[in-house]
Design a protein around this motif. Structure first.
Motif, mmCIF file in Angstrom:
data_model
loop_
_atom_site.group_PDB
_atom_site.id
_atom_site.type_symbol
_atom_site.label_atom_id
_atom_site.label_comp_id
_atom_site.label_asym_id
_atom_site.label_seq_id
_atom_site.Cartn_x
_atom_site.Cartn_y
_atom_site.Cartn_z
ATOM 1 N N ALA A 198 135.234 162.565 36.779
ATOM 2 C CA ALA A 198 136.331 162.064 35.948
ATOM 3 C C ALA A 198 136.201 160.562 35.702
ATOM 4 O O ALA A 198 136.378 160.084 34.571
ATOM 5 C CB ALA A 198 137.669 162.378 36.608
ATOM 6 N N LEU A 199 135.884 159.789 36.749
ATOM 7 C CA LEU A 199 135.845 158.336 36.629
ATOM 8 C C LEU A 199 134.629 157.851 35.852
ATOM 9 O O LEU A 199 134.747 157.034 34.934
ATOM 10 C CB LEU A 199 135.849 157.695 38.018
ATOM 11 N N TYR A 200 133.446 158.351 36.228
ATOM 12 C CA TYR A 200 132.211 157.789 35.684
ATOM 13 C C TYR A 200 131.731 158.485 34.415
ATOM 14 O O TYR A 200 131.212 157.849 33.506
ATOM 15 C CB TYR A 200 131.109 157.835 36.745
ATOM 16 N N GLN A 201 131.891 159.802 34.339
ATOM 17 C CA GLN A 201 131.405 160.532 33.163
ATOM 18 C C GLN A 201 132.462 160.637 32.072
ATOM 19 O O GLN A 201 132.200 160.335 30.909
ATOM 20 C CB GLN A 201 130.930 161.939 33.563
ATOM 21 N N ILE A 202 133.664 161.082 32.454
ATOM 22 C CA ILE A 202 134.689 161.330 31.438
ATOM 23 C C ILE A 202 135.325 160.024 30.965
ATOM 24 O O ILE A 202 135.442 159.775 29.758
ATOM 25 C CB ILE A 202 135.755 162.302 31.988
ATOM 26 N N LEU A 203 135.717 159.155 31.901
ATOM 27 C CA LEU A 203 136.323 157.872 31.530
ATOM 28 C C LEU A 203 135.287 156.788 31.249
ATOM 29 O O LEU A 203 135.612 155.732 30.712
ATOM 30 C CB LEU A 203 137.261 157.393 32.642
ATOM 31 N N THR A 204 134.041 157.038 31.641
ATOM 32 C CA THR A 204 132.909 156.113 31.435
ATOM 33 C C THR A 204 133.159 154.733 32.046
ATOM 34 O O THR A 204 132.796 153.714 31.475
ATOM 35 C CB THR A 204 132.543 155.963 29.938
ATOM 36 N N MET A 205 133.790 154.700 33.227
ATOM 37 C CA MET A 205 133.989 153.434 33.918
ATOM 38 C C MET A 205 132.680 152.996 34.603
ATOM 39 O O MET A 205 131.824 153.812 34.920
ATOM 40 C CB MET A 205 135.116 153.551 34.947
ATOM 41 N N LYS A 206 132.556 151.718 34.861
ATOM 42 C CA LYS A 206 131.319 151.123 35.354
ATOM 43 C C LYS A 206 131.275 151.126 36.880
ATOM 44 O O LYS A 206 132.172 150.585 37.530
ATOM 45 C CB LYS A 206 131.205 149.683 34.835
ATOM 46 N N PRO A 207 130.226 151.706 37.487
ATOM 47 C CA PRO A 207 130.106 151.677 38.944
ATOM 48 C C PRO A 207 129.772 150.253 39.427
ATOM 49 O O PRO A 207 129.184 149.459 38.690
ATOM 50 C CB PRO A 207 128.937 152.628 39.240
ATOM 51 N N GLN A 208 130.148 149.962 40.682
ATOM 52 C CA GLN A 208 129.726 148.708 41.302
ATOM 53 C C GLN A 208 128.196 148.673 41.358
ATOM 54 O O GLN A 208 127.534 149.708 41.382
ATOM 55 C CB GLN A 208 130.338 148.625 42.713
ATOM 56 N N GLU A 209 127.609 147.477 41.365
ATOM 57 C CA GLU A 209 126.166 147.314 41.180
ATOM 58 C C GLU A 209 125.338 148.121 42.187
ATOM 59 O O GLU A 209 124.409 148.839 41.814
ATOM 60 C CB GLU A 209 125.805 145.823 41.290
ATOM 61 N N LYS A 210 125.673 148.023 43.482
ATOM 62 C CA LYS A 210 124.895 148.752 44.484
ATOM 63 C C LYS A 210 125.193 150.251 44.437
ATOM 64 O O LYS A 210 124.345 151.070 44.795
ATOM 65 C CB LYS A 210 125.153 148.193 45.880
ATOM 66 N N VAL A 211 126.383 150.595 43.989
ATOM 67 C CA VAL A 211 126.708 152.011 43.786
ATOM 68 C C VAL A 211 125.844 152.578 42.663
ATOM 69 O O VAL A 211 125.280 153.677 42.779
ATOM 70 C CB VAL A 211 128.207 152.170 43.464
ATOM 71 N N GLN A 212 125.712 151.822 41.575
ATOM 72 C CA GLN A 212 124.850 152.244 40.476
ATOM 73 C C GLN A 212 123.408 152.414 40.948
ATOM 74 O O GLN A 212 122.694 153.333 40.524
ATOM 75 C CB GLN A 212 124.907 151.217 39.338
ATOM 76 N N GLU A 213 122.987 151.519 41.843
ATOM 77 C CA GLU A 213 121.625 151.612 42.396
ATOM 78 C C GLU A 213 121.430 152.913 43.158
ATOM 79 O O GLU A 213 120.377 153.545 43.069
ATOM 80 C CB GLU A 213 121.381 150.411 43.316
ATOM 81 N N LEU A 214 122.456 153.331 43.896
ATOM 82 C CA LEU A 214 122.391 154.631 44.585
ATOM 83 C C LEU A 214 122.229 155.759 43.572
ATOM 84 O O LEU A 214 121.398 156.661 43.750
ATOM 85 C CB LEU A 214 123.658 154.865 45.400
ATOM 86 N N PHE A 215 123.037 155.715 42.511
ATOM 87 C CA PHE A 215 122.983 156.767 41.486
ATOM 88 C C PHE A 215 121.578 156.841 40.862
ATOM 89 O O PHE A 215 121.087 157.925 40.545
ATOM 90 C CB PHE A 215 124.001 156.500 40.378
ATOM 91 N N ASP A 216 120.952 155.680 40.685
ATOM 92 C CA ASP A 216 119.657 155.620 39.988
ATOM 93 C C ASP A 216 118.477 155.991 40.865
ATOM 94 O O ASP A 216 117.437 156.440 40.349
ATOM 95 C CB ASP A 216 119.426 154.208 39.427
ATOM 96 N N THR A 217 118.595 155.803 42.173
ATOM 97 C CA THR A 217 117.407 155.908 43.029
ATOM 98 C C THR A 217 117.467 157.004 44.075
ATOM 99 O O THR A 217 116.442 157.335 44.674
ATOM 100 C CB THR A 217 117.149 154.571 43.754
#
Length: 636
Positions: free
Chosen positions: A530-549
């Motif tokens: 809901a937060l990241y895909q549907i609302l397209t809100m921005k993850p915190q930088e290190k959180v985004q790194e987890l998602f990517d790696t």
């Protein structure tokens, strides 16, 4: 993999050991479907192991946990020794939390591997267990059961503490299997290498080392062998064969075929048609087929005509098609006029059955518009179409609170737990369609009613998901109406958030355990979708790194409380389902956001489900909470 969650489930598990085998120094080959959850421990020797679609090359002491109904193939290179324990496990539910945990992690169905650091200690434990299992002593068998729990503990301890490591997939064999399964499609070796997360150069080198030829040549030879089979069947023209096997045209195909066989396809067909049986697919041919592959070949051939027709239709010229349609229309008019002139001729009733291809690729005959639907997971997707199913599972009925306003109490029957439904209850409901997530359950469900496999991952967005379900259920209009309302409401929620937060603001969702924190992923449970895909809100930088790696475990990423402060976003959501009333370490409680009450709490019972309907309400709830939180901070 969330080892703490698995250990908690195992602490509350009752097991019944069904079978215990020890095979020593044998070149045995196994090709089977396991009937119970299974622990396989290979203690010595080299072997190729295939669990489901995951291949492994075993060269040292290795442990595998295999879920019930999973396929298992073992091919020993020389001789191997192994223990195999088949068991049945049940979690004893002390409270709703454990039931929720069981639904999410499915401990007895999950496949996992371990190459332990303390192989000797585990080997000695297994030897003692097997020696006692062979006796008829009740006392010895009780000891074996107790040792089984110790064995599970040692495996998770190794993995949790980082001493043991998950066994790496055999990427070269995975590449070979991919080529065999995609023989009819264009295959880019670069794309294949990227999907395996290795370089193209490494794939080419290791593939040739293993099989003696490169992947492009291997694929070419596979296609030529399949082409021989098609040519000898005499059902297809050379152009049809060329197109179906991914060649640009029959000229290019003929050149490739002649290069491999020293003769043109037409000559090959004339020469060998009379001796067709000599070239049938058997274990004497150049490409060896095990029983599983032969079964796949048989299933494939049953769909061959339809597949090749679809491929050919793309190459038929439009004027021809238009002419054919006009001719058929004229014939149809003639026929209908003749029929009308015959007194007493009954009119043809509209068909109530149609054929669809489900998300697993199966062709299934289902009702045009199903009315009595049972699902073992997809309650939200069905309710979104203004349809109330007659049966659903505990997880959806008890832990998807946003869905409760869409049906009346008692209107949906509880058919059991996800992965352990009651066939008797389903049968009593007399469904006309069953929708499942698990293709392994299709065989038993089909004995009751037509069954389709649905998969969220087969659809890119929440809107696509609802439209696909609408197609299956014959509710396309309802799906379009939901998507329109969904888009409008999400746009309003996004505008509300963007008006309240500063530009570039980041977000984190924590889901806390006693000994470790977890960060909710961006594609599934606990509000992440809901937060990241549907609302397209921005993850915190290190959180985004987890998602990517990294790959998530159960929709979450484990992190130590020692580094939890590195993942704090501008806005922090907390779901404390797993440690209600428990204590947390000072590395958490001393955080500024905790001491100053700068955390937005989410109610767990509303954030378990991740279907589009629940996701819509979660997105709106989050938007309201963000606005309220922002206003409260301004007033301080």
């Amino acid at each position: 993999m969330n080892y703490e969650a698995y250990m908690l489930l195992w602490e509350n598990t009752y097991i019944k050991l069904k079978q215990f085998e020890y095979i020593n120094n044998t070149d045995i080959q196994i090709n089977t479907i396991v009937n119970h959850s299974t622990l396989l421990v290979i203690t010595e020797g080299e072997a190729e192991v295939l669990i489901g679609d995951q291949p492994y090359l075993i060269q040292r002491f290795s442990i595998f946990h295999i879920g019930k109904s999973q396929s298992l193939n073992i091919k020993a290179k020389d001789s191997i020794s192994y223990y195999m324990m088949h068991y049945k496990g049940d979690v004893i539910y002390a409270d709703a939390f454990l039931q929720h945990l069981y639904m999410q992690f499915q401990p007895f169905q999950t496949d996992f591997t371990c190459v332990p650091a303390n192989a000797l200690g585990i080997h000695m434990l297994l030897q003692d267990m097997y020696d006692k299992w062979k006796t008829s002593s009740i006392q010895d068998h009780l000891s074996v059961k107790a040792s089984f729990y110790e064995l599970i503990y040692r495996i998770f301890q190794e993995l949790h503490e980082g001493l043991g490591k998950p066994h790496e997939m055999d990427k070269v064999e995975a590449a070979r299997l991919y080529l065999e399964q995609h023989i009819h499609e264009p295959v880019a070796i670069q794309t294949l290498a990227d999907s395996l997360k290795i370089s193209t150069r490494h794939l080419l080198r290791t593939f040739k080392e293993r099989y003696g030829i490169g992947p492009q040549i291997y694929l070419q030879q596979l296609r030529i062998e399949r082409a021989k089979h098609y040519l000898l069947s005499n059902h297809y023209g050379i152009r049809e064969i060329a197109i179906s096997l991914g060649y640009e045209d029959e000229y290019y195909f003929s050149r490739a075929f002649k290069k491999e066989t020293t003769m043109a396809p037409s000559i090959f067909r004339r020469k060998y048609t009379s001796g067709m049986s000599e070239l049938a697919i058997t274990n004497e041919n150049r490409f060896q087929y095990n029983e599983n592959q032969l079964a796949q070949a048989i299933r494939f051939e049953s769909r061959e005509n339809d597949f090749m027709m679809k491929k050919m239709m793309k190459h038929i010229k439009m004027p021809f098609l238009l002419g054919l349609m006009v001719l058929l229309a004229a014939c149809g008019d003639d026929t209908s006029q003749t029929a009308d002139n015959k007194e007493g001729t009954p009119k043809t009733e509209e068909s109530t059955i149609r054929t669809v291809t489900d998300d697993s690729g199966r062709e299934v005959e289902i009702p045009v518009k199903a009315e009595r639907i049972v699902t073992d997971w997809y309650l939200g997707q069905i309710l979104a179409l203004d349809v109330v199913p007659v049966g659903a599972v505990t997880a959806n009925l008890d832990y998807a609170a946003f869905l409760k306003p869409y049906y009346k109490d008692g209107e949906i029957n509880n058919i059991g737990t996800d992965g352990n439904t009651s066939l008797e209850k389903i049968l009593e409901l007399k469904p006309d369609l069953i929708i499942t997530w698990n293709k392994e359950d299709v065989e038993k469900y089909e004995k009751i009613a037509p069954t389709i496999v649905f998969s969220e991952s087969a659809h890119k967005t929440a809107a696509d998901e609802i439209k696909a379900m609408g197609e299956y259920l014959g509710r396309q209009a309802e799906a379009d109406a939901f998507v329109k309302d969904f888009d409008n409401r999400i746009a309003n929620a996004q505008n509300k958030i963007n008006a309240a937060i500063p530009e570039g603001a980041t977000f984190t969702i924590f889901d806390l355990f006693e000994k470790n924190a977890t960060i909710v992923g961006n594609n599934s449970v606990s509000g992440g979708r809901a937060l990241y895909q549907i609302l397209t809100m921005k993850p915190q930088e290190k959180v985004q790194e987890l998602f990517d790696t990294q790959e998530s475990g159960g929709g979450r990423y484990d992190i130590s409380y020692e580094v939890v402060g590195d993942y704090i976003g501008d806005y922090v959501f907390l779901i404390n389902f797993f440690n209600k009333g428990g204590e947390f370490p000072s590395t958490w409680t001393n955080l500024d956001i905790v001491k100053n009450n700068k955390i937005i709490d989410l109610a767990p019972e509303y954030y378990f489900a991740s279907d589009p309907l629940s996701g819509l309400h979660q997105a709106e709830d989050m938007a309201n909470k963000i606005v309220e939180f922002t206003e409260s901070q301004k007033n301080k």
